[in-house]
Design an enzyme around this catalytic site. Sequence first.
Site, PDB file in Angstrom:
ATOM      1  N   TYR A   1     -10.404   2.367   6.060  1.00  0.00           N
ATOM      2  CA  TYR A   1      -9.542   2.003   5.465  1.00  0.00           C
ATOM      3  C   TYR A   1     -10.027   1.066   4.381  1.00  0.00           C
ATOM      4  O   TYR A   1      -9.887  -0.215   4.824  1.00  0.00           O
ATOM      5  CB  TYR A   1      -8.235   1.771   6.002  1.00  0.00           C
TER       6      TYR A   1
ATOM      7  N   THR B   1       2.802   2.366   4.763  1.00  0.00           N
ATOM      8  CA  THR B   1       2.518   1.392   5.339  1.00  0.00           C
ATOM      9  C   THR B   1       2.521   0.631   4.386  1.00  0.00           C
ATOM     10  O   THR B   1       1.976   0.697   3.407  1.00  0.00           O
ATOM     11  CB  THR B   1       1.982   0.722   6.564  1.00  0.00           C
ATOM     12  N   GLY B   2       3.112  -0.882   4.424  1.00  0.00           N
ATOM     13  CA  GLY B   2       2.063  -1.799   3.121  1.00  0.00           C
ATOM     14  C   GLY B   2       2.233  -2.739   3.686  1.00  0.00           C
ATOM     15  O   GLY B   2       3.666  -3.633   4.258  1.00  0.00           O
ATOM     16  N   THR B   3       1.844  -3.771   3.620  1.00  0.00           N
ATOM     17  CA  THR B   3       1.108  -4.934   3.968  1.00  0.00           C
ATOM     18  C   THR B   3       1.330  -5.878   2.750  1.00  0.00           C
ATOM     19  O   THR B   3      -0.191  -5.789   2.184  1.00  0.00           O
ATOM     20  CB  THR B   3       0.555  -5.840   5.269  1.00  0.00           C
TER      21      THR B   3
ATOM     22  N   SER C   1       0.904  -1.078   0.027  1.00  0.00           N
ATOM     23  CA  SER C   1       0.023  -0.371   0.421  1.00  0.00           C
ATOM     24  C   SER C   1       1.183   1.546  -0.377  1.00  0.00           C
ATOM     25  O   SER C   1      -0.078   2.761  -0.426  1.00  0.00           O
ATOM     26  CB  SER C   1      -0.578   0.033   1.000  1.00  0.00           C
TER      27      SER C   1
HETATM   28  C1  LIG Z   1      -3.624  -1.313   5.651  1.00  0.00           C
HETATM   29  C2  LIG Z   1      -2.556  -2.645   5.547  1.00  0.00           C
HETATM   30  C3  LIG Z   1      -2.547  -3.464   6.703  1.00  0.00           C
HETATM   31  S1  LIG Z   1      -3.573  -3.732   4.276  1.00  0.00           S
HETATM   32  C4  LIG Z   1      -3.713  -2.959   3.328  1.00  0.00           C
HETATM   33  C5  LIG Z   1      -2.950  -3.492   2.521  1.00  0.00           C
HETATM   34  N1  LIG Z   1      -2.599  -4.637   2.033  1.00  0.00           N
HETATM   35  C6  LIG Z   1      -3.841  -5.248   1.684  1.00  0.00           C
HETATM   36  O1  LIG Z   1      -4.815  -4.963   1.665  1.00  0.00           O
HETATM   37  C7  LIG Z   1      -3.188  -7.234   2.196  1.00  0.00           C
HETATM   38  C8  LIG Z   1      -4.199  -8.405   2.858  1.00  0.00           C
HETATM   39  C9  LIG Z   1      -3.817  -9.063   3.144  1.00  0.00           C
HETATM   40  C10 LIG Z   1      -2.560  -9.528   3.130  1.00  0.00           C
HETATM   41  C11 LIG Z   1      -2.225 -10.968   3.923  1.00  0.00           C
HETATM   42  N2  LIG Z   1      -3.067 -10.994   5.246  1.00  0.00           N
HETATM   43  C12 LIG Z   1      -4.156 -11.991   5.322  1.00  0.00           C
HETATM   44  O2  LIG Z   1      -4.327 -12.796   4.536  1.00  0.00           O
HETATM   45  C13 LIG Z   1      -4.853 -12.183   6.523  1.00  0.00           C
HETATM   46  N3  LIG Z   1      -5.585 -13.346   6.589  1.00  0.00           N
HETATM   47  C14 LIG Z   1      -0.481 -10.817   4.364  1.00  0.00           C
HETATM   48  O3  LIG Z   1      -0.350 -11.371   6.001  1.00  0.00           O
HETATM   49  O4  LIG Z   1       0.178 -11.278   3.831  1.00  0.00           O
HETATM   50  C15 LIG Z   1      -2.035  -2.227   2.579  1.00  0.00           C
HETATM   51  O5  LIG Z   1      -0.678  -2.731   2.123  1.00  0.00           O
HETATM   52  N4  LIG Z   1      -2.174  -2.326   3.745  1.00  0.00           N
HETATM   53  C16 LIG Z   1      -1.805  -2.021   4.511  1.00  0.00           C
HETATM   54  C17 LIG Z   1      -1.085  -0.791   4.959  1.00  0.00           C
HETATM   55  O6  LIG Z   1      -1.511   0.127   4.416  1.00  0.00           O
HETATM   56  O7  LIG Z   1      -0.469  -0.901   5.888  1.00  0.00           O
END
Ligand SMILES: CC1(C)S[C@@H]2[C@H](NC(=O)CCCC[C@H](NC(=O)C[NH3+])C(=O)[O-])C(=O)N2[C@H]1C(=O)[O-]
Length: 351
Positions: free
Chosen positions: A159, A301-303, A62
């Site tokens: 979000y 941040t990013g996930t 993200s």
């Molecule tokens: C708001 C957050 C945290 S989530 C959002 C976006 N990432 C996602 O929407 C991925 C969600 C699933 C990721 C997965 N998790 C699962 O599958 C859990 N069941 C993992 O951990 O790899 C991103 O990047 N943003 C982060 C942000 O902005 O920081």
Amino acid sequence: PSLPAPDVAAVAAVHRTALSQGAPGALTRIDEGPRSYHVATGEADTAAHTPMDTGRRFRVGSVSKTFTTVVLLQLVAEGTIDLDAPANRYLPEPLPDERITVRHLLSHRSGLYDYTNDMFYNTVPGFEAVRNKVFSYQELLDLSTAKPLNNAPGAAYSYSNTNFVALGAIIEQVTGTPVATHYGQRIFTPLRLKNTSYVHPRTTLSGTYARGYLRQDDTTLPLVDSTEQTVSWAQSAGAVISNAKDLNRFFSALLSGKLLPEEQLREMTTMVPVTADGKQSYGLGLRGRTLSCGTTVYGHTGTVQGYYTYAFTTSDGRRSMASLANTSNNGTVNTTLGATLDASFCGTDPA
Ligand SMILES: CC1(C)S[C@@H]2[C@H](NC(=O)CCCC[C@H](NC(=O)C[NH3+])C(=O)[O-])C(=O)N2[C@H]1C(=O)[O-]
């Protein structure tokens, strides 16, 4: 006022804790004028036992939302888009509520449901089901609008990836040009971000990169190598690839006024608290964090499967930091990695 020097030893300690909690590797790079500080720990590739190094590329998740916001706000400055117009004025197919504005999308106040809640409810099966899929923006928007809004437009911060998928669709609809072209022409090329790319729907990373490792919901099972994927489930909400040096250059350029006119940068950095303690805020595609020493930093941040990223800079863009841990679905690691902010900007370890 000048900041205390970064506490590089504290950054290394944060990395070691993240590794003890399951991250194969971590990297942090801090840039301040001609000075740069590098900390790399653990492995970029656990099969080849390749050591992590701070030059490696990775999926930024993200943090991509801030790149999309810069393109959008440049179009606002050029008079192509009105921030407070209904998003439906610019979309090929309407969202279910005319009251949703472009600004609501940028500030996560539209109420649009985040389809990834269902998509990744079961982490690895959800990932495997989409890792090679290519979605259209409309298919993703339809997944969201099949569910009711979380809140009335403008009524609350909620979000949602859907917001930045809609913004990608708006950019392409009003310009007739893919977002990849805008990222390149408006950001990557002018800032000479040679290690940054948007290659959706290609699944591979080019050059030298860190592999990403997704933890399973049954944490007793081994990590899953999640490096190759289209990230088509996110696109303009999460599919940029970059490295720490480029992210630092991007956020420094942004906050020092090199990417947007003053009016649009002011809109972007008008922050709204999103936590009860007021220490975390959101503006337009931009996160704010007030650290233990009282300094507020701006970034995102990013996930994304296998990659946790923090990328932040000071309000004047003079000091920037990017950190990566190459795992995900591990909230403990994500929280631990966040402590690189205090070490980098406050010169202390908050523990
Ligand atoms: C708001 C957050 C945290 S989530 C959002 C976006 N990432 C996602 O929407 C991925 C969600 C699933 C990721 C997965 N998790 C699962 O599958 C859990 N069941 C993992 O951990 O790899 C991103 O990047 N943003 C982060 C942000 O902005 O920081």
